[in-house]
Design a protein around this motif. Structure first.
Motif, PDB file in Angstrom:
ATOM      1  N   ASN A   1     -12.165  45.466  54.157  1.00 32.68           N
ATOM      2  CA  ASN A   1     -11.126  44.544  53.706  1.00 32.68           C
ATOM      3  C   ASN A   1     -11.005  44.545  52.187  1.00 32.68           C
ATOM      4  N   LEU A   2     -12.125  44.741  51.513  1.00 34.19           N
ATOM      5  CA  LEU A   2     -12.102  44.807  50.057  1.00 34.19           C
ATOM      6  C   LEU A   2     -11.265  45.991  49.586  1.00 34.19           C
ATOM      7  N   LEU A   3     -11.413  47.117  50.247  1.00 35.43           N
ATOM      8  CA  LEU A   3     -10.633  48.296  49.888  1.00 35.43           C
ATOM      9  C   LEU A   3      -9.143  48.082  50.156  1.00 35.43           C
ATOM     10  N   LYS A   4      -8.817  47.488  51.300  1.00 38.97           N
ATOM     11  CA  LYS A   4      -7.415  47.208  51.618  1.00 38.97           C
ATOM     12  C   LYS A   4      -6.791  46.277  50.584  1.00 38.97           C
TER      13      LYS A   4
ATOM     14  N   ARG B   1      -3.209  45.319  46.085  1.00 34.62           N
ATOM     15  CA  ARG B   1      -2.990  44.708  44.771  1.00 34.62           C
ATOM     16  C   ARG B   1      -2.616  45.762  43.728  1.00 34.62           C
ATOM     17  N   PHE B   2      -3.297  46.897  43.783  1.00 32.51           N
ATOM     18  CA  PHE B   2      -2.983  47.976  42.850  1.00 32.51           C
ATOM     19  C   PHE B   2      -1.572  48.509  43.089  1.00 32.51           C
ATOM     20  N   GLY B   3      -1.185  48.648  44.359  1.00 27.55           N
ATOM     21  CA  GLY B   3       0.161  49.125  44.677  1.00 27.55           C
ATOM     22  C   GLY B   3       1.240  48.191  44.179  1.00 27.55           C
ATOM     23  N   ILE B   4       1.051  46.905  44.372  1.00 26.75           N
ATOM     24  CA  ILE B   4       2.029  45.930  43.878  1.00 26.75           C
ATOM     25  C   ILE B   4       2.084  45.966  42.355  1.00 26.75           C
ATOM     26  N   MET B   5       0.928  46.086  41.740  1.00 28.15           N
ATOM     27  CA  MET B   5       0.886  46.146  40.288  1.00 28.15           C
ATOM     28  C   MET B   5       1.632  47.378  39.763  1.00 28.15           C
ATOM     29  N   LEU B   6       1.425  48.503  40.408  1.00 30.75           N
ATOM     30  CA  LEU B   6       2.102  49.727  39.994  1.00 30.75           C
ATOM     31  C   LEU B   6       3.615  49.626  40.193  1.00 30.75           C
ATOM     32  N   LEU B   7       4.026  49.055  41.312  1.00 28.68           N
ATOM     33  CA  LEU B   7       5.445  48.886  41.593  1.00 28.68           C
ATOM     34  C   LEU B   7       6.114  47.983  40.555  1.00 28.68           C
ATOM     35  N   VAL B   8       5.489  46.865  40.240  1.00 28.16           N
ATOM     36  CA  VAL B   8       6.045  45.946  39.243  1.00 28.16           C
ATOM     37  C   VAL B   8       6.056  46.594  37.864  1.00 28.16           C
TER      38      VAL B   8
ATOM     39  N   ARG C   1      -5.626  35.451  54.008  1.00 29.59           N
ATOM     40  CA  ARG C   1      -6.721  35.854  54.904  1.00 29.59           C
ATOM     41  C   ARG C   1      -7.399  37.123  54.404  1.00 29.59           C
ATOM     42  N   LEU C   2      -6.588  38.051  53.924  1.00 33.88           N
ATOM     43  CA  LEU C   2      -7.148  39.293  53.386  1.00 33.88           C
ATOM     44  C   LEU C   2      -7.943  39.006  52.112  1.00 33.88           C
ATOM     45  N   HIS C   3      -7.474  38.061  51.318  1.00 30.21           N
ATOM     46  CA  HIS C   3      -8.185  37.662  50.097  1.00 30.21           C
ATOM     47  C   HIS C   3      -9.567  37.096  50.435  1.00 30.21           C
ATOM     48  N   VAL C   4      -9.635  36.231  51.427  1.00 35.72           N
ATOM     49  CA  VAL C   4     -10.911  35.635  51.841  1.00 35.72           C
ATOM     50  C   VAL C   4     -11.835  36.702  52.428  1.00 35.72           C
ATOM     51  N   ALA C   5     -11.282  37.578  53.263  1.00 38.23           N
ATOM     52  CA  ALA C   5     -12.102  38.639  53.866  1.00 38.23           C
ATOM     53  C   ALA C   5     -12.649  39.585  52.797  1.00 38.23           C
ATOM     54  N   ALA C   6     -11.842  39.889  51.781  1.00 36.50           N
ATOM     55  CA  ALA C   6     -12.310  40.750  50.698  1.00 36.50           C
ATOM     56  C   ALA C   6     -13.421  40.053  49.907  1.00 36.50           C
TER      57      ALA C   6
END
Length: 92
Positions: A2-5, A10-17, A49-54
């Motif tokens: 989950n940490l990798l996902k 987050r990196f993808g959104i950052m790159l897109l923005v 949920r993904l944030h908590v799992a990571a």
């Protein structure tokens, strides 16, 4: 996993923005700042949920490393104590 996902999302959104801001000619520094802030907010609010799992994955990772270093400290202490006892008995 989950940490990798979460990291890749987050990196993808950052790159897109960042690319969008550069296309709009905002500037390199402001594009980078906006990209980081927007990616942080989007992932934190949009994927809780993904944030908590990571976070749980990260906690398990650090707990595992901490316990392995604790074992090595205990082994080191045992070796020191054994050497001390052996030196005391060999002097007698």
């Amino acid at each position: 996993m989950n940490l990798l996902k979460y990291t890749l999302l987050r990196f993808g959104i950052m790159l897109l923005v960042f690319i969008l801001c550069m296309f709009l000619k905002i500037g390199l520094v402001f594009s980078a700042i906006f990209a980081v802030i927007i990616a942080l907010a989007a992932c934190y609010l949009g994927f809780p949920r993904l944030h908590v799992a990571a976070g749980e994955d990260m906690a398990r990772l650090f707990k595992r490393k901490k316990s392995s270093t604790k074992r090595s400290e205990e082994e080191t202490n045992r070796e020191i104590e054994d050497a001390y006892v052996d030196s005391k008995f060999s002097q007698e």
